[in-house]
Design a protein around this motif. Structure first.
Motif, PDB file in Angstrom:
ATOM      1  N   ARG A  77       0.827  -1.206   0.000  1.00 37.90           N
ATOM      2  CA  ARG A  77       0.000   0.000   0.000  1.00 37.90           C
ATOM      3  C   ARG A  77       0.860   1.255   0.000  1.00 37.90           C
ATOM      4  NH1 ARG A  77      -3.422  -2.738   4.413  1.00 37.90           N
ATOM      5  NH2 ARG A  77      -2.216  -1.464   5.891  1.00 37.90           N
ATOM      6  N   LYS A  78       0.255   2.313  -0.525  1.00 41.14           N
ATOM      7  CA  LYS A  78       0.859   3.634  -0.420  1.00 41.14           C
ATOM      8  C   LYS A  78      -0.278   4.645  -0.374  1.00 41.14           C
ATOM      9  CE  LYS A  78       4.467   6.650  -2.194  1.00 41.14           C
ATOM     10  NZ  LYS A  78       5.593   6.822  -3.164  1.00 41.14           N
ATOM     11  N   PRO A  79      -0.266   5.561   0.578  1.00 34.48           N
ATOM     12  CA  PRO A  79      -1.396   6.474   0.742  1.00 34.48           C
ATOM     13  C   PRO A  79      -1.534   7.490  -0.381  1.00 34.48           C
ATOM     14  CG  PRO A  79       0.289   6.885   2.409  1.00 34.48           C
ATOM     15  CD  PRO A  79       0.711   5.672   1.656  1.00 34.48           C
ATOM     16  N   SER A  80      -0.414   7.904  -0.992  1.00 35.66           N
ATOM     17  CA  SER A  80      -0.470   8.927  -2.027  1.00 35.66           C
ATOM     18  C   SER A  80       0.613   8.631  -3.061  1.00 35.66           C
ATOM     19  CB  SER A  80      -0.263  10.316  -1.408  1.00 35.66           C
ATOM     20  OG  SER A  80      -0.276  11.317  -2.415  1.00 35.66           O
ATOM     21  N   VAL A  81       0.172   8.269  -4.247  1.00 32.86           N
ATOM     22  CA  VAL A  81       1.114   7.841  -5.282  1.00 32.86           C
ATOM     23  C   VAL A  81       1.714   9.045  -6.009  1.00 32.86           C
ATOM     24  CG1 VAL A  81       1.233   6.659  -7.509  1.00 32.86           C
ATOM     25  CG2 VAL A  81       0.017   5.616  -5.613  1.00 32.86           C
ATOM     26  N   HIS A  82       2.981   8.927  -6.339  1.00 30.76           N
ATOM     27  CA  HIS A  82       3.689   9.947  -7.097  1.00 30.76           C
ATOM     28  C   HIS A  82       3.958   9.422  -8.502  1.00 30.76           C
ATOM     29  CE1 HIS A  82       7.267  12.468  -8.161  1.00 30.76           C
ATOM     30  NE2 HIS A  82       6.562  13.376  -7.516  1.00 30.76           N
ATOM     31  N   TRP A  83       4.099  10.332  -9.474  1.00 32.56           N
ATOM     32  CA  TRP A  83       4.305   9.875 -10.850  1.00 32.56           C
ATOM     33  C   TRP A  83       5.538   8.975 -10.958  1.00 32.56           C
ATOM     34  CZ3 TRP A  83       8.900  10.872 -13.155  1.00 32.56           C
ATOM     35  CH2 TRP A  83       9.685  11.930 -12.631  1.00 32.56           C
ATOM     36  N   SER A  84       6.522   9.202 -10.115  1.00 21.76           N
ATOM     37  CA  SER A  84       7.758   8.410 -10.177  1.00 21.76           C
ATOM     38  C   SER A  84       7.567   6.979  -9.680  1.00 21.76           C
ATOM     39  CB  SER A  84       8.862   9.083  -9.370  1.00 21.76           C
ATOM     40  OG  SER A  84       8.476   9.200  -8.009  1.00 21.76           O
ATOM     41  N   ASP A  85       6.391   6.680  -9.132  1.00 22.96           N
ATOM     42  CA  ASP A  85       6.121   5.312  -8.680  1.00 22.96           C
ATOM     43  C   ASP A  85       5.730   4.391  -9.833  1.00 22.96           C
ATOM     44  OD1 ASP A  85       4.552   6.630  -5.711  1.00 22.96           O
ATOM     45  OD2 ASP A  85       6.595   5.844  -5.944  1.00 22.96           O
ATOM     46  N   ALA A  86       5.530   4.944 -11.002  1.00 21.39           N
ATOM     47  CA  ALA A  86       5.182   4.113 -12.153  1.00 21.39           C
ATOM     48  C   ALA A  86       6.319   3.133 -12.421  1.00 21.39           C
ATOM     49  CB  ALA A  86       4.940   4.985 -13.382  1.00 21.39           C
ATOM     50  N   ALA A  87       5.994   1.847 -12.375  1.00 23.10           N
ATOM     51  CA  ALA A  87       7.005   0.790 -12.490  1.00 23.10           C
ATOM     52  C   ALA A  87       6.281  -0.550 -12.443  1.00 23.10           C
ATOM     53  CB  ALA A  87       8.018   0.884 -11.344  1.00 23.10           C
ATOM     54  N   GLU A  88       7.069  -1.617 -12.421  1.00 23.84           N
ATOM     55  CA  GLU A  88       6.505  -2.950 -12.218  1.00 23.84           C
ATOM     56  C   GLU A  88       6.854  -3.415 -10.814  1.00 23.84           C
ATOM     57  OE1 GLU A  88       6.527  -5.368 -15.539  1.00 23.84           O
ATOM     58  OE2 GLU A  88       5.041  -6.654 -14.599  1.00 23.84           O
ATOM     59  N   TYR A  89       5.882  -4.001 -10.163  1.00 23.99           N
ATOM     60  CA  TYR A  89       6.033  -4.414  -8.764  1.00 23.99           C
ATOM     61  C   TYR A  89       5.886  -5.925  -8.666  1.00 23.99           C
ATOM     62  CZ  TYR A  89       5.755   0.495  -7.598  1.00 23.99           C
ATOM     63  OH  TYR A  89       6.022   1.841  -7.514  1.00 23.99           O
ATOM     64  N   PHE A  90       6.848  -6.524  -7.967  1.00 24.41           N
ATOM     65  CA  PHE A  90       6.856  -7.971  -7.820  1.00 24.41           C
ATOM     66  C   PHE A  90       6.792  -8.346  -6.344  1.00 24.41           C
ATOM     67  CE2 PHE A  90       7.667  -9.355 -12.094  1.00 24.41           C
ATOM     68  CZ  PHE A  90       8.359  -8.303 -12.688  1.00 24.41           C
ATOM     69  N   CYS A  91       5.916  -9.287  -6.058  1.00 20.90           N
ATOM     70  CA  CYS A  91       5.850  -9.900  -4.747  1.00 20.90           C
ATOM     71  C   CYS A  91       6.620 -11.215  -4.812  1.00 20.90           C
ATOM     72  CB  CYS A  91       4.387 -10.153  -4.386  1.00 20.90           C
ATOM     73  SG  CYS A  91       4.108 -10.887  -2.776  1.00 20.90           S
ATOM     74  N   ALA A  92       7.334 -11.550  -3.763  1.00 15.51           N
ATOM     75  CA  ALA A  92       8.130 -12.777  -3.777  1.00 15.51           C
ATOM     76  C   ALA A  92       8.150 -13.403  -2.394  1.00 15.51           C
ATOM     77  CB  ALA A  92       9.557 -12.488  -4.233  1.00 15.51           C
ATOM     78  N   MET A  93       8.352 -14.721  -2.366  1.00 15.38           N
ATOM     79  CA  MET A  93       8.492 -15.392  -1.082  1.00 15.38           C
ATOM     80  C   MET A  93       9.699 -16.314  -1.097  1.00 15.38           C
ATOM     81  SD  MET A  93       5.582 -18.349  -0.806  1.00 15.38           S
ATOM     82  CE  MET A  93       5.572 -19.775  -1.903  1.00 15.38           C
ATOM     83  N   TYR A  94      10.207 -16.551   0.123  1.00 13.89           N
ATOM     84  CA  TYR A  94      11.337 -17.451   0.338  1.00 13.89           C
ATOM     85  C   TYR A  94      10.930 -18.383   1.456  1.00 13.89           C
ATOM     86  CZ  TYR A  94      16.124 -18.936   1.421  1.00 13.89           C
ATOM     87  OH  TYR A  94      17.257 -19.671   1.641  1.00 13.89           O
ATOM     88  N   THR A  95      11.057 -19.687   1.193  1.00 14.82           N
ATOM     89  CA  THR A  95      10.596 -20.627   2.208  1.00 14.82           C
ATOM     90  C   THR A  95      11.708 -21.385   2.893  1.00 14.82           C
ATOM     91  OG1 THR A  95      10.392 -22.432   0.620  1.00 14.82           O
ATOM     92  CG2 THR A  95       8.483 -20.984   0.871  1.00 14.82           C
ATOM     93  N   GLY A  96      12.887 -21.395   2.307  1.00 16.63           N
ATOM     94  CA  GLY A  96      13.978 -22.151   2.904  1.00 16.63           C
ATOM     95  C   GLY A  96      14.011 -23.594   2.482  1.00 16.63           C
ATOM     96  N   THR A  97      12.840 -24.152   2.130  1.00 15.60           N
ATOM     97  CA  THR A  97      12.836 -25.532   1.637  1.00 15.60           C
ATOM     98  C   THR A  97      13.373 -25.584   0.213  1.00 15.60           C
ATOM     99  OG1 THR A  97      10.538 -25.274   0.923  1.00 15.60           O
ATOM    100  CG2 THR A  97      10.915 -26.205   3.097  1.00 15.60           C
ATOM    101  N   ALA A  98      13.203 -24.485  -0.481  1.00 18.24           N
ATOM    102  CA  ALA A  98      13.811 -24.337  -1.809  1.00 18.24           C
ATOM    103  C   ALA A  98      14.623 -23.052  -1.743  1.00 18.24           C
ATOM    104  CB  ALA A  98      12.741 -24.242  -2.891  1.00 18.24           C
TER     105      ALA A  98
END
Lengths: 113, 113
Positions: A77-98
């Motif tokens: 989340r972000k309360p107020s977006v700025h034009w410079s926030d235009a980009a691609e956003y990736f969510c990632a996880m690390y489990t340790g089993t891999a």
């Protein structure tokens, strides 16, 4: 199987508006969770991470994310977006089993002026 | 301090040629990862090195792909007999052995004509 889902491929918001990017994970326990941002032609920059403890984490550039175990979610989340926030956003996880990060397919954010 | 560096930043090659991509991890980081990012997609794990242990090659898509790492330093990813579907951005990341947080390089954009 372990997986990360980002349901929104593309989101457009007006500058100054609030933003929420969704992320859901599939894993039998609590993973380590990350949000990265990638600007055009750039590598990945870490915005924030969740390892344990307080479920609301603060990151750089005014972003925050909330871990919800009951929903297997880690929304950005972000309360107020700025034009410079235009980009691609990736969510990632690390489990340790891999010994790797498992990424979602990304959400492209467009900001209109 | 210096981050992860990769070279070349861009590589254009003809189908059937071999290419070598280089990654310099952050000094002191024993773990090194290679990922592939196809256009409009998330990152796919390719290979993981941890110290002197045998690498985890489970993500390599075919036997045309190989990677080497000398000790805890530079790594090279080699793609033999390149195909058009190999066109992608190849990202390298490194981390401390005990940390799930990975630091990414700027990537190498490979175009196979």
């Amino acid at each position: 199987a372990q997986s990360v889902t980002q349901p929104d491929i593309h989101i457009t918001v007006s500058e100054g508006a609030s933003l929420e990017l969704r992320c859901n994970y599939s894993y039998g326990a609590t993973p380590y969770l990350f949000w990265y941002v990638q600007s055009p032609g750039q590598g990945l920059q870490l915005l924030l991470k969740y390892f344990s403890g307080d479920t609301l984490v603060q990151g750089i550039k005014g972003f925050e994310a909330e871990f919800k175990r009951s929903q297997s979610s880690f929304n950005l989340r972000k309360p107020s977006v700025h034009w410079s926030d235009a980009a691609e956003y990736f969510c990632a996880m690390y489990t340790g089993t891999a010994s790797k990060l498992t990424f979602g397919t990304g959400t492209r954010l467009q900001v209109t002026l | 301090g210096a981050g992860v560096s990769q070279s070349p930043s861009n590589k254009v090659t003809e189908k059937g040629k071999d290419v070598e991509l280089r990654c310099d991890p952050i000094s002191g980081h024993t773990a090194l990862y290679w990922y592939r990012q196809r256009l409009g997609q998330g990152l796919e794990f390719l290979i993981y090195f941890q110290g002197n242990s045998a690498p985890d090659k489970s993500g390599l898509p075919s036997d045309r792909f190989s990677a080497e790492r000398t000790g805890e330093s530079v790594s090279t990813l080699t793609i033999q007999r390149t195909q058009q579907e190999d066109s992608a951005v190849y990202l390298c990341a490194s981390s401390r052995s005990t940390s799930p947080q990975q630091y990414f390089g700027p990537g190498t954009r490979l175009t196979v004509l």
